[in-house]
Design a protein around this motif. Structure first.
Motif, short mmCIF file in Angstrom:
data_model
loop_
_atom_site.label_atom_id
_atom_site.label_comp_id
_atom_site.label_asym_id
_atom_site.label_seq_id
_atom_site.Cartn_x
_atom_site.Cartn_y
_atom_site.Cartn_z
N TRP A 206 -7.74 2.55 -0.12
CA TRP A 206 -7.12 3.25 -0.98
C TRP A 206 -7.36 4.83 -1.00
O TRP A 206 -6.75 5.87 -0.90
CB TRP A 206 -7.51 2.73 -2.42
CG TRP A 206 -6.78 3.52 -3.56
CD1 TRP A 206 -7.36 4.25 -4.63
CD2 TRP A 206 -5.30 3.86 -4.01
NE1 TRP A 206 -6.43 4.68 -5.45
CE2 TRP A 206 -5.16 4.74 -4.98
CE3 TRP A 206 -3.96 3.34 -3.15
CZ2 TRP A 206 -3.82 4.97 -5.48
CZ3 TRP A 206 -2.80 3.73 -3.68
CH2 TRP A 206 -2.91 4.64 -4.89
N MET B 112 0.72 -1.24 0.18
CA MET B 112 -0.02 0.00 -0.17
C MET B 112 0.93 1.39 -0.07
O MET B 112 0.67 2.28 -0.93
CB MET B 112 -0.98 0.04 1.25
CG MET B 112 -2.01 -1.00 1.10
SD MET B 112 -2.72 -1.18 2.86
CE MET B 112 -3.57 0.01 2.90
N LYS C 27 -10.88 -2.74 0.30
CA LYS C 27 -9.72 -1.98 0.12
C LYS C 27 -9.71 -0.72 -0.86
O LYS C 27 -8.79 0.01 -0.79
CB LYS C 27 -9.02 -3.26 -0.78
CG LYS C 27 -8.24 -4.16 -0.18
CD LYS C 27 -7.25 -4.90 -1.16
CE LYS C 27 -6.43 -5.98 -0.24
NZ LYS C 27 -5.70 -6.61 -1.30
N CYS D 230 -5.07 8.01 -0.13
CA CYS D 230 -4.84 9.41 -1.20
C CYS D 230 -5.32 10.60 -0.22
O CYS D 230 -4.58 11.66 -0.53
CB CYS D 230 -5.90 9.25 -2.28
SG CYS D 230 -5.19 7.89 -3.41
#
Ligand code: URA
Length: 157
Positions: free
Chosen positions: A142, A29, A138, A146
């Motif tokens: 994400w 990640m 997931k 960000c």
């Protein structure tokens, strides 16, 4: 800086946080946003845990254990002066935000921690071990990463 839960058996044996399967996911990640825990990285990510030793049998941390370890975690944050803290999972949220709210209610916005006379932005997200079992979340993790990157760069809140 990332804050997880507690060392597991592998972490205990190696004396390093997040070296098992959840750690591999976490490293991937971080790589996806151009970050790394390597100390010689341009902007290294420091990984800490709420609990400083492994709960017997890998059971969940108890509230008094979270409270007992809190001063050590706060001192780490104070000394490291991170751009941002990514709070991963409910025990990290319990310790740093003093809440029992679910991750779903805490993610998606910027929280502010007051540590050592300084304000540190914090983003809450799912714990990597949870993501290994709940692939559908997931995408949300994400989005959290960000947002964390935007905030760390100074253009997200
Ligand atoms: N899970 C955590 O929360 N921390 C670790 O170090 C390993 C797994």
């Amino acid at each position: 800086m990332i804050v997880g839960e507690a060392p597991g058996a592998e972490e205990d044996a190696r004396g390093e946080p997040f070296v098992g399967q959840a750690g591999r996911l976490l490293d991937n990640m971080l790589a996806a946003i151009g970050r790394s825990r390597q100390v010689d990285a341009r902007e290294p990510v420091f990984i800490a845990n709420v609990l400083k030793c492994r709960p017997p049998g890998n059971r969940n941390p108890q509230p008094e254990e979270v409270a007992a370890c809190e001063p050590f975690l706060l001192r780490q944050i104070e000394l490291l002066r991170p751009q941002l803290v990514l709070v991963m999972g409910r025990f990290a949220a319990q310790s740093l935000l003093h809440t029992d709210a679910p991750i779903s209610a805490l993610r998606g916005r910027v929280h502010r921690l007051r540590v050592g006379g300084r304000e540190v932005p914090a983003i809450v997200s799912y714990h990597p071990a949870y993501l290994l079992r709940n692939l559908a979340d997931k995408a949300k993790a994400w989005a959290d990463l960000c947002l964390a990157l935007d905030v760390a760069r100074g253009d997200g809140g």
